[in-house]
Scaffold this motif. Sequence first.
Motif, mmCIF file in Angstrom:
data_model
loop_
_atom_site.group_PDB
_atom_site.id
_atom_site.type_symbol
_atom_site.label_atom_id
_atom_site.label_comp_id
_atom_site.label_asym_id
_atom_site.label_seq_id
_atom_site.Cartn_x
_atom_site.Cartn_y
_atom_site.Cartn_z
ATOM 1 N N ILE A 102 0.846 -1.193 0.000
ATOM 2 C CA ILE A 102 0.000 0.000 0.000
ATOM 3 C C ILE A 102 0.883 1.245 0.000
ATOM 4 O O ILE A 102 1.810 1.352 0.807
ATOM 5 N N ILE A 103 0.578 2.166 -0.913
ATOM 6 C CA ILE A 103 1.265 3.452 -0.906
ATOM 7 C C ILE A 103 0.406 4.389 -0.043
ATOM 8 O O ILE A 103 -0.680 4.810 -0.457
ATOM 9 N N GLU A 104 0.874 4.690 1.151
ATOM 10 C CA GLU A 104 0.020 5.413 2.094
ATOM 11 C C GLU A 104 -0.210 6.868 1.695
ATOM 12 O O GLU A 104 -1.263 7.430 1.957
ATOM 13 N N ASN A 105 0.798 7.507 1.098
ATOM 14 C CA ASN A 105 0.633 8.922 0.731
ATOM 15 C C ASN A 105 0.209 9.091 -0.734
ATOM 16 O O ASN A 105 0.540 10.081 -1.376
ATOM 17 N N TYR A 106 -0.525 8.101 -1.246
ATOM 18 C CA TYR A 106 -0.858 8.141 -2.672
ATOM 19 C C TYR A 106 -1.754 9.333 -3.022
ATOM 20 O O TYR A 106 -1.656 9.897 -4.106
ATOM 21 N N ALA A 107 -2.627 9.751 -2.066
ATOM 22 C CA ALA A 107 -3.567 10.831 -2.389
ATOM 23 C C ALA A 107 -2.810 12.135 -2.653
ATOM 24 O O ALA A 107 -3.094 12.851 -3.622
ATOM 25 N N LEU A 108 -1.812 12.408 -1.813
ATOM 26 C CA LEU A 108 -1.019 13.633 -1.994
ATOM 27 C C LEU A 108 -0.232 13.591 -3.294
ATOM 28 O O LEU A 108 -0.198 14.556 -4.057
ATOM 29 N N LEU A 109 0.375 12.437 -3.553
ATOM 30 C CA LEU A 109 1.163 12.288 -4.781
ATOM 31 C C LEU A 109 0.257 12.434 -6.001
ATOM 32 O O LEU A 109 0.620 13.067 -7.002
ATOM 33 N N GLN A 111 -2.541 14.117 -6.249
ATOM 34 C CA GLN A 111 -2.899 15.538 -6.417
ATOM 35 C C GLN A 111 -1.803 16.286 -7.167
ATOM 36 O O GLN A 111 -2.068 17.033 -8.107
ATOM 37 N N ALA A 112 -0.552 16.049 -6.720
ATOM 38 C CA ALA A 112 0.580 16.753 -7.341
ATOM 39 C C ALA A 112 0.695 16.363 -8.816
ATOM 40 O O ALA A 112 0.947 17.217 -9.677
ATOM 41 N N LEU A 113 0.471 15.087 -9.126
ATOM 42 C CA LEU A 113 0.583 14.640 -10.518
ATOM 43 C C LEU A 113 -0.579 15.193 -11.357
ATOM 44 O O LEU A 113 -0.398 15.562 -12.524
ATOM 45 N N GLU A 114 -1.740 15.264 -10.749
ATOM 46 C CA GLU A 114 -2.890 15.830 -11.476
ATOM 47 C C GLU A 114 -2.623 17.289 -11.838
ATOM 48 O O GLU A 114 -2.953 17.750 -12.933
ATOM 49 N N ALA A 115 -1.959 17.978 -10.924
ATOM 50 C CA ALA A 115 -1.621 19.384 -11.191
ATOM 51 C C ALA A 115 -0.664 19.492 -12.374
ATOM 52 O O ALA A 115 -0.600 20.519 -13.055
ATOM 53 N N GLU A 116 0.082 18.399 -12.635
ATOM 54 C CA GLU A 116 1.002 18.387 -13.783
ATOM 55 C C GLU A 116 0.314 17.848 -15.039
ATOM 56 O O GLU A 116 0.959 17.588 -16.044
ATOM 57 N N GLY A 117 -0.967 17.616 -14.945
ATOM 58 C CA GLY A 117 -1.721 17.191 -16.127
ATOM 59 C C GLY A 117 -1.905 15.683 -16.249
ATOM 60 O O GLY A 117 -2.404 15.194 -17.265
ATOM 61 N N TYR A 118 -1.480 14.930 -15.259
ATOM 62 C CA TYR A 118 -1.649 13.479 -15.325
ATOM 63 C C TYR A 118 -3.105 13.088 -15.056
ATOM 64 O O TYR A 118 -3.777 13.712 -14.247
#
Length: 613
Positions: A102-109, A111-118
């Motif tokens: 399980i990647i526990e901090n996946y939600a934060l990561l 969000q950051a990737l979505e901000a980059e257009g992912y």
Amino acid sequence: MCGIVAYIGNRQAYPILIKGLHRLEYRGYDSAGVALIEEEDINIYKTKGKVADLEHYAESKNTQGTIGIAHTRWATHGEPNDVNAHPHYSENDSLAIIHNGIIENYALLKQALEAEGYTFKSDTDTEVLVQLIEYIKETNRCQLFEAVQSALKQVVGAYAIAVIEKGNKNEIIAARKSSPMVIGIGDDEYFIASDVTPIIEYTDKVVYLNDEEIVQIRRHEPLKIVNFQNEETKVDVQKLNMNITQLEKGGYDHFMLKEINEQPRTIVDCIRGRINQSATDVKLSGVIDHKEKFLNARRIIIIACGTSWHAGLIGKHMIEEFCQIPVCVEYASEFRYSHPVINSDDVVIAISQSGETADTLAAVELAKSKGAFIYGICNVIGSSIPRATHSGTYIHVGPEIGVASTKAFTGQVTVLCMLAMAIAKEKNSIDHQRYLSVLKSLYSLPNLLQEVLKLDSQIKNMSLIFTYAHNFLYLGRGYNYPLALEGALKLKEISYIHAEGYPAAEMKHGPIALIDNEMPTVVIATNDSVYEKTISNIQEIKARGGKVIALVTKGDQIVSSMADYSLEIPPVDECLAPVVSSIPLQLFAYYIAINKGRDVDQPRNLAKSVTVE
Ligand code: G6P
């Protein structure tokens, strides 16, 4: 729980991966998938359901390629469906990943990737990781290895991963943290898996990846392993001593039935070399080498989960009775978050069949960090818990494939008994005659188990009468109370019938309200120091019209005349009675589950090895 298989070499990868996934089915899963590199592209096929469904789905597809990764998923983030199944592509389809953990901090990561257009297709934490790797690789213009390394530095959680890259047929990058991973070294080929079962038929040379290690597996090249600090670590090649027939069903309909029937032999393997032939002495090197730790222990803390926790409860009775050392038995998952007071003169015993249970492993690390001496009782050789402990004893019962634990339980109790005897002898805290009598019982266990297995057809017939009960109560006292818990757990796990284990005398403080002629009670009433008391409890049930199935010592007249059904157990020292009596309870659960048409080896929602919190 999730399984990983990957291959790189000169053969076609697909058949190896599919066979490997089948071998991992026992771990429990709800979807499966495979990714192969052919020509330049990565082809991913995945589907909800069983590996057979995946095979069916991929039948008409291009499954060529000599490099590939494959996965069985046990859903944590997102429901079990085709999209959430692994492998996952990255945004540009340039990478594919499989992941356990399980990647526990996946939600934060995310969000950051979505901000980059992912954008994200699945609900999984895994897709976030592969996107992050691609993002780093593209922005830093680095190699896959560096991108994985750098991504993992940002990740909080547990994982075993394998990543492949479009256009790169020569490389798989794998890494682990708190989730097992092993690499098999063949003839100019590598196999990667979450345990050795998919590897064993190809090679006996393996490398167990340590926590926070990343490995570069390149075609025709030696392995390169580095830690998170980028220091190269030694490639420690070990030899497996297990063979493929140990992984087959051996003529039985199910692994569980095979494993129940194997117990006379597995107990021979468990005590071999530990108890001498005249049954007058027990030697456990794990105790001899650390004698002072046990002799000076102010307290013993046993940590475990599930069936292993039940074995721990029996161990507590044994150690307190024979060694006079106070013992507490904790669920590993509770222990780690309960602010435990651990002293350097505490001995912690971690019990785990798989040696990989995430909560038990984390509890071990916690106790270790507080200076306690840690002793492991595990089955899977080379697994994470034995490697994290200071000392220990393997139960040596061979691979346990059925999800419901059977032979591991009897092996664990046997080792706990030998451990109690070894400490008690050193401490001089046991009467010599009793010591000899327990050793004699230990030595005779395989024969007693052989005898008790003869109850098979009686239990099979009896199971027909009880298949349609909706609830069961299991009662026992003293050494047999943990067995009542274990008997109830077996029934729940594989038949999905609600069953509760209770200390017999506690019944009158609550569960007695449930007793009527539709609620059968299994009472373990063998002839021990609390036998008479248990008889009173049976009377209380009968007085309320309850149906009683009793486990009695061979020749017993009293309980047999009161119970509706009785199963005769050969006499044995009371501390080892749970080992012998566990067999009829395992068979009872098995036959009820069969009558109900359940998938006994892979019951719904359960995993063999729980590698997430
Ligand atoms: C899972 C299994 C159980 C097992 C428990 C602890 O829940 O389904 O059968 O008892 O994990 O596993 P361990 O490998 O640590 O003994």
